[in-house]
Design a protein around this motif. Structure first.
Motif, PDB file in Angstrom:
ATOM      1  N   ALA A  84       0.727  -1.085   0.023  1.00 38.51           N
ATOM      2  CA  ALA A  84       0.092   0.433   0.030  1.00 38.51           C
ATOM      3  C   ALA A  84       0.741   1.203  -0.262  1.00 38.51           C
ATOM      4  N   TYR A  88       1.053   4.597  -2.637  1.00 34.10           N
ATOM      5  CA  TYR A  88       0.871   5.015  -1.910  1.00 34.10           C
ATOM      6  C   TYR A  88       1.424   6.763  -2.807  1.00 34.10           C
ATOM      7  N   ARG A 139      -0.003   9.755  13.988  1.00 35.72           N
ATOM      8  CA  ARG A 139      -0.779   8.857  13.173  1.00 35.72           C
ATOM      9  C   ARG A 139       0.650   8.390  12.423  1.00 35.72           C
ATOM     10  N   ASP A 142       1.462   3.160   8.793  1.00 32.84           N
ATOM     11  CA  ASP A 142       0.549   1.911   8.692  1.00 32.84           C
ATOM     12  C   ASP A 142      -0.744   2.614   8.527  1.00 32.84           C
ATOM     13  N   LYS A 143      -1.129   3.890   9.419  1.00 30.75           N
ATOM     14  CA  LYS A 143      -2.315   4.212   9.046  1.00 30.75           C
ATOM     15  C   LYS A 143      -2.705   5.563   8.384  1.00 30.75           C
ATOM     16  N   ASN A 145      -3.686   6.775   4.154  1.00 28.85           N
ATOM     17  CA  ASN A 145      -4.028   6.416   3.095  1.00 28.85           C
ATOM     18  C   ASN A 145      -3.999   6.769   1.947  1.00 28.85           C
ATOM     19  N   TRP A 146      -4.639   7.013   1.067  1.00 28.07           N
ATOM     20  CA  TRP A 146      -4.248   7.309  -0.315  1.00 28.07           C
ATOM     21  C   TRP A 146      -4.958   8.743  -0.474  1.00 28.07           C
ATOM     22  N   LYS A 147      -5.716   9.289   0.406  1.00 28.92           N
ATOM     23  CA  LYS A 147      -6.249  10.369   0.943  1.00 28.92           C
ATOM     24  C   LYS A 147      -5.224  11.643   1.144  1.00 28.92           C
ATOM     25  N   ASP A 148      -4.672  10.425   2.164  1.00 34.72           N
ATOM     26  CA  ASP A 148      -2.849  11.363   2.745  1.00 34.72           C
ATOM     27  C   ASP A 148      -1.954  11.334   1.231  1.00 34.72           C
TER      28      ASP A 148
END
Length: 266
Positions: A84, A88, A139, A142-143, A145-148
């Motif tokens: 993931a 990213y 955060r 591993d926390k 996401n795609w928005k970040d």
């Protein structure tokens, strides 16, 4: 370019590339202050390669693991390990890549002005201070996401404007998104790898398709010194991160903005 100039600019690029103080601003302002001629595209390529090798070597285990898990995830069509994070990093690179293609001529011809650098140095420096001052940053990598990735990627695209600082603005975005200092910094440094690869490729293409005569001694000096200084800067930045935070860099940027105004704008 003499030996001193190549050595000084190589050290300066290596020091400022990964600290949140803007390497582009320093490489534009230094020749203006000392009356040096432009260092040329060949030298720019050498220091990009030097800083690229530094960040890849320093994060070699992360880079290998992310690349491996990313390829395995593609093959198995599901997220495996750090797969993931690999995606990213790809997502976070796209905005800067597109902005560079669309706006490179404008950036090179219109946004390298001293007035622009004064504003970006001061404004984004204070914004970094505000982001570091905010509480509740918990955060970790591993926390994410795609928005970040999209938001940090958009921030990275803004760093095409000289004086903004690629590492500074991406760390700022990460802190505003609730990342810890270490997470924001590590994601910023990992995100630097694909964008420096793209920048180096552009410089290499420019050298290969033009009549530019490369100063190979300056190329070697610039590349080696930027590599050594960059890997040192990354190490101590991360080592001292939680002890000193971002405010030393904020204060430095405010002082730099004052110097720019007093020396180059009056």
């Amino acid at each position: 370019m003499d030996v001193f100039q190549a050595l000084f600019l190589g050290l300066l690029q290596g020091l400022t590339e990964f600290l949140p103080i803007s390497s582009s601003a320093h490489l534009i302002l230094t020749p203006a202050l000392f009356g040096w001629t432009d260092q040329g595209v060949g030298f720019d390529l050498s220091v990009h390669v030097g800083t690229l090798l530094a960040v890849v070597l320093y994060f070699r285990r992360d880079v290998f693991g992310i690349a491996r898990d990313g390829l395995i995830s593609i093959g198995q069509r599901k997220i495996v390990g750090q797969g993931a994070l690999a995606w990213y990093l790809v997502i976070g690179t796209i905005p800067a890549g597109l902005a560079g293609l669309a706006l490179l001529d404008m950036i090179d011809n219109e946004l390298r002005a001293v007035e622009v650098i004064f504003f970006t140095t001061l404004f984004f420096g204070l914004l970094l201070g505000l982001a570091d001052w905010l509480p509740k940053r918990q955060r970790t990598l591993d926390k994410l996401n795609w928005k970040d990735a999209v938001l940090v990627g958009i921030a990275q695209a803004m760093a095409l404007v000289p004086g903004t600082s690629r590492s500074g603005v991406t760390i700022t975005a990460g802190l505003f998104l609730g990342m810890t200092r270490e997470t924001a910094s590590r994601f910023s440094f990992l995100l630097a790898i694909p964008i420096i690869v793209l920048a180096s490729a552009v410089k290499l293409l420019e050298v290969a398709t033009s009549n530019v005569i490369v100063d190979w001694s300056g190329f070697l000096i610039g590349g080696v010194t930027s590599f050594l200084m960059a890997i040192t800067a990354i190490h101590f930045f991360l080592k001292w991160l939680n002890k000193v935070g971002m405010w030393p860099y904020v204060i430095y940027r405010v002082i730099l903005a004052i110097v720019i105004y007093a020396v180059l704008m009056r």
